[in-house]
Design a protein around this motif. Structure first.
Motif, short mmCIF file in Angstrom:
data_model
loop_
_atom_site.label_atom_id
_atom_site.label_comp_id
_atom_site.label_asym_id
_atom_site.label_seq_id
_atom_site.Cartn_x
_atom_site.Cartn_y
_atom_site.Cartn_z
N ALA A 96 0.82 -1.22 0.00
CA ALA A 96 0.00 0.00 0.00
C ALA A 96 0.85 1.27 0.00
O ALA A 96 0.38 2.32 -0.42
CB ALA A 96 -0.93 0.00 1.21
N ASP A 97 2.10 1.19 0.45
CA ASP A 97 2.93 2.39 0.52
C ASP A 97 3.48 2.81 -0.84
O ASP A 97 4.13 3.84 -0.96
CB ASP A 97 4.08 2.22 1.52
N GLY A 98 3.22 2.01 -1.88
CA GLY A 98 3.64 2.37 -3.23
C GLY A 98 5.12 2.16 -3.51
O GLY A 98 5.68 2.79 -4.39
N SER A 99 5.74 1.27 -2.77
CA SER A 99 7.19 1.07 -2.92
C SER A 99 7.56 0.18 -4.11
O SER A 99 8.72 -0.07 -4.33
CB SER A 99 7.77 0.48 -1.63
N GLY A 100 6.61 -0.30 -4.85
CA GLY A 100 6.90 -1.11 -6.02
C GLY A 100 6.60 -2.58 -5.77
O GLY A 100 6.12 -2.97 -4.71
N LEU A 101 6.89 -3.38 -6.74
CA LEU A 101 6.60 -4.81 -6.68
C LEU A 101 7.41 -5.46 -5.57
O LEU A 101 8.62 -5.29 -5.48
CB LEU A 101 6.91 -5.47 -8.02
N GLN A 102 6.72 -6.21 -4.76
CA GLN A 102 7.36 -6.95 -3.68
C GLN A 102 7.29 -8.43 -4.05
O GLN A 102 6.24 -8.94 -4.40
CB GLN A 102 6.62 -6.69 -2.38
N VAL A 103 8.44 -9.11 -4.01
CA VAL A 103 8.51 -10.52 -4.37
C VAL A 103 8.79 -11.31 -3.11
O VAL A 103 9.81 -11.10 -2.44
CB VAL A 103 9.62 -10.79 -5.42
#
Length: 138
Positions: free
Chosen positions: A95-102
């Protein structure tokens, strides 16, 4: 039925005005084409195709990998990544918009890939997406 001569003259006059406007636009267009000939850029069909493949691959990587897409291309890319990197992978956008989390599912639970692992993973994701889109594109 009689037609008023005024209406006939009005129609003919409007038609003549449209003809004059059309000629004027054609002359202007021809002039602009000649004036801009030095600025035109043309690229080969292969370069246009490569640009389109990259655009579609970017769309897949940016938007579809992290979603629950039923797209067969996205499903194939995910399957190939999971087989290459061993095990189930979870993709999500925080939700914080930090990008794709794998995230990788292991016996100890779910753990996020480290920076080095994530760089290798993202590079491989891009390569697979490019090749897969290139194969499927007409």
């Amino acid at each position: 039925m009689t037609v008023n001569p005024f209406l006939v003259k009005n129609v003919v006059r409007t038609y003549d005005q449209h003809q004059d406007t059309g000629r004027r636009i054609a002359r202007f267009k021809k002039y602009m084409d000649r004036a801009g000939q030095g600025d035109s850029v043309s690229i080969s069909k292969e370069a246009k195709r490569r640009q389109l493949v990259e655009k579609v691959a970017r769309e897949i990587v940016d938007n579809l990998i992290g979603s629950d897409s039923t797209n067969p291309v996205v499903r194939d890319i995910k399957q190939q990544l999971m087989s290459e990197f061993g095990g189930d992978m979870v993709f999500r956008y925080p939700a914080d918009g930090s990008g794709l989390q794998v995230l990788k599912k292991t016996e100890q639970g779910v753990s996020e890939l480290t920076n080095g692992q994530k760089d290798v993973f993202m590079r491989r994701l891009w390569e697979i997406a490019l090749s897969r889109v290139n194969e499927t594109m007409l």
